[in-house]
Design an enzyme around this catalytic site. Structure first.
Site, short mmCIF file in Angstrom:
data_model
loop_
_atom_site.label_atom_id
_atom_site.label_comp_id
_atom_site.label_asym_id
_atom_site.label_seq_id
_atom_site.Cartn_x
_atom_site.Cartn_y
_atom_site.Cartn_z
N ASP A 15 -6.27 -6.98 4.21
CA ASP A 15 -7.39 -6.33 3.53
C ASP A 15 -8.33 -7.40 2.97
O ASP A 15 -9.55 -7.38 3.19
CB ASP A 15 -6.86 -5.45 2.39
CG ASP A 15 -7.97 -4.80 1.60
OD1 ASP A 15 -8.91 -4.27 2.24
OD2 ASP A 15 -7.92 -4.82 0.36
N TYR A 74 0.82 -1.21 0.00
CA TYR A 74 0.00 0.00 0.00
C TYR A 74 0.85 1.26 0.00
O TYR A 74 0.43 2.31 -0.47
CB TYR A 74 -0.90 0.03 1.24
CG TYR A 74 -2.22 -0.68 1.08
CD1 TYR A 74 -2.25 -2.05 0.86
CD2 TYR A 74 -3.42 0.01 1.16
CE1 TYR A 74 -3.46 -2.70 0.74
CE2 TYR A 74 -4.63 -0.64 1.05
CZ TYR A 74 -4.64 -1.99 0.84
OH TYR A 74 -5.84 -2.64 0.71
N ASP A 119 -12.12 -9.04 4.80
CA ASP A 119 -13.41 -9.02 4.11
C ASP A 119 -14.01 -10.42 4.09
O ASP A 119 -15.21 -10.61 4.32
CB ASP A 119 -13.25 -8.53 2.66
CG ASP A 119 -13.52 -7.04 2.52
OD1 ASP A 119 -13.29 -6.30 3.50
OD2 ASP A 119 -13.96 -6.61 1.43
N LYS A 169 3.08 -15.44 2.44
CA LYS A 169 3.26 -16.19 1.19
C LYS A 169 4.75 -16.49 1.07
O LYS A 169 5.42 -16.11 0.11
CB LYS A 169 2.73 -15.35 0.02
CG LYS A 169 2.66 -16.07 -1.31
CD LYS A 169 1.58 -17.13 -1.40
CE LYS A 169 1.68 -17.87 -2.72
NZ LYS A 169 0.79 -19.06 -2.78
N ASP A 188 -3.11 -18.25 0.56
CA ASP A 188 -4.11 -18.94 -0.28
C ASP A 188 -4.79 -20.04 0.53
O ASP A 188 -6.01 -20.21 0.48
CB ASP A 188 -3.48 -19.48 -1.58
CG ASP A 188 -2.19 -20.26 -1.35
OD1 ASP A 188 -1.62 -20.22 -0.24
OD2 ASP A 188 -1.74 -20.92 -2.31
C1 IPM Z 1 -10.28 -1.21 3.94
C2 IPM Z 1 -10.56 -0.63 2.59
C3 IPM Z 1 -9.41 0.30 2.22
C4 IPM Z 1 -8.16 -0.53 2.16
C5 IPM Z 1 -9.61 1.09 0.93
C6 IPM Z 1 -10.92 1.83 0.91
C7 IPM Z 1 -8.47 2.02 0.67
O1 IPM Z 1 -10.73 -1.64 1.65
O2 IPM Z 1 -10.16 -0.43 4.91
O3 IPM Z 1 -10.19 -2.44 4.04
O4 IPM Z 1 -7.88 -1.18 1.14
O5 IPM Z 1 -7.44 -0.54 3.16
MG MG Z 2 -10.78 -3.60 2.47
#
Ligand code: IPM
Ligand code: MG
Length: 357
Positions: free
Chosen positions: A248, A143, A252, A192, A224
């Site tokens: 990230d 990032y 999710d 990884k 993975d």
């Molecule tokens: C998160 C989001 C952010 C990230 C984006 C919106 C920049 O997906 O906080 O997980 O990738 O960190």
């Molecule tokens: Mg995210």
């Protein structure tokens, strides 16, 4: 009376609505437990672009730095999607993480007992429930690494770089170990290392630190495989510690296992007790302004704020208990099931605040 200073970034889309209800709940918690808040509003994301021309005005960073902690709604929306990368709302988010040194991102993925039916995973896999803490490194890796455009064999190309230093890995690994110590005693470091040199350094560093935490059971997993295991057997995990980009993606995935993205909170912590607290869901522009958004993820983020930054664990627990309580009778549209009272953002916020008082 003890007064805490909170910087408040309402943001875009549903951000202002869910933050409003969270403030209602924070005030109720303060009234019951003997403290109060001064709120310091500031702009970030799309609304900052509209007013100040940039997603993260310097004034916002100053207000946040002067506060005890930061409460954030959500940023972003279609309106700003065509701007160049450094002017998009997301750049504000990355900028504030860097500016405030928020290197440790805690993303709990858990199932609230009244919402057990909401997970898309079969109930025999979920069993008694699920409670995973993803500890994501937040201010390093790909990032923030070198990136750019170049030409390769006459063709346009682009690159982003994953780079981690030993101190960066150490400080996030320690957060992971400490977290595991306070919870189930298990830490899984995800990388990884079969391919990436940065992952091999990550693994070496975590392994070395493990000597300081003999009470924590450390394991390793390739990212993975971890993505697969989260669906196959999510209950094997207690705390996961991983890099910015893997975190990230995996957070999710872990959150979806709990079935209700509208319920999940997060904390982004700096050294010391300072932190920024936000729901993990986005700004949901499609339902903004309709009064139907679920404020619970932001309210639960405020509970994390009380716990991690303000050292008010009783108030934090009271918010969590109140949320569990109201879920037994009422639901916002995103988590609605027949047999419950369907309520909007404000009624949900009021119900939680009332359950605390
Ligand atoms: C998160 C989001 C952010 C990230 C984006 C919106 C920049 O997906 O906080 O997980 O990738 O960190
Ligand atoms: Mg995210």
């Amino acid at each position: 009376m003890k007064t805490y200073n909170l910087a408040v970034i309402r943001g875009d889309g549903i951000g202002p609505e869910i933050v409003e209800e969270t403030i209602r709940v924070l005030d109720a918690a303060g009234a019951r437990f003997g403290f109060r808040f001064d709120y310091h509003p500031c702009l970030m994301g799309g609304c900052a672009i509209d007013v100040a021309g940039v997603p993260l005005p310097p004034e916002t960073v100053e207000i946040c730095k002067a506060a005890d902690s930061v409460l954030l709604g959500a940023v972003g929306g279609e309106k700003w999607d065509t701007l160049p990368g450094h002017l998009r709302p997301e750049a504000g988010l990355l900028g504030i993480r860097a500016a405030l040194g928020l290197y440790a991102n805690l993303r709990p993925a858990r199932i609230f007992a009244p919402l057990k039916g909401a997970s898309p995973i079969k109930s025999e896999i979920i069993g008694e429930g699920l409670d995973i803490m993803v500890v994501r490194e937040l201010t390093g890796g790909i990032y923030f690494g070198e990136r750019g455009r170049k030409e390769v064999n006459g063709a346009a190309a682009a690159y982003d770089t994953e780079c981690y230093s030993v101190p960066e890995v150490e400080r996030i690994a320690r957060v992971g170990f400490e977290m595991a110590r306070k919870r189930g005693g298990k830490l899984c470091s995800v990388d990884k290392a079969n391919v990436l040199e940065s992952s091999r350094l990550w693994r070496e560093t975590v392994t070395r630190l493990a000597a300081d935490y003999p009470d924590v059971t450390l394991s390793y997993m390739y990212v993975d495989n971890c993505a697969m295991q989260l669906v196959r057997n999510p209950r094997q995990f207690d705390v996961i510690v991983t890099s910015n980009i893997f975190g990230d993606i995996l957070s999710d995935e872990a959150s979806m296992i709990s079935g209700s993205i509208g319920m999940l909170a997060s904390a982004s912590l700096a050294r010391g007790s300072f932190g920024l607290y936000e729901p993990i869901h986005g700004s949901a522009p499609d339902i903004a302004g309709q009064g139907i958004a679920n404020p619970l993820a932001t309210i639960l983020s405020a509970a994390m704020l009380l716990q991690y930054s303000l050292n008010e664990p009783a108030a934090a627990a009271a918010i969590e208990t109140a949320v569990n309580e109201v879920l037994k009778t009422m639901r916002t549209a995103d988590i609605f099931e027949p047999g419950y009272r369907k309520v909007g953002t404000t009624d949900m916020g009021r119900a939680v605040a009332d359950a605390i008082s």
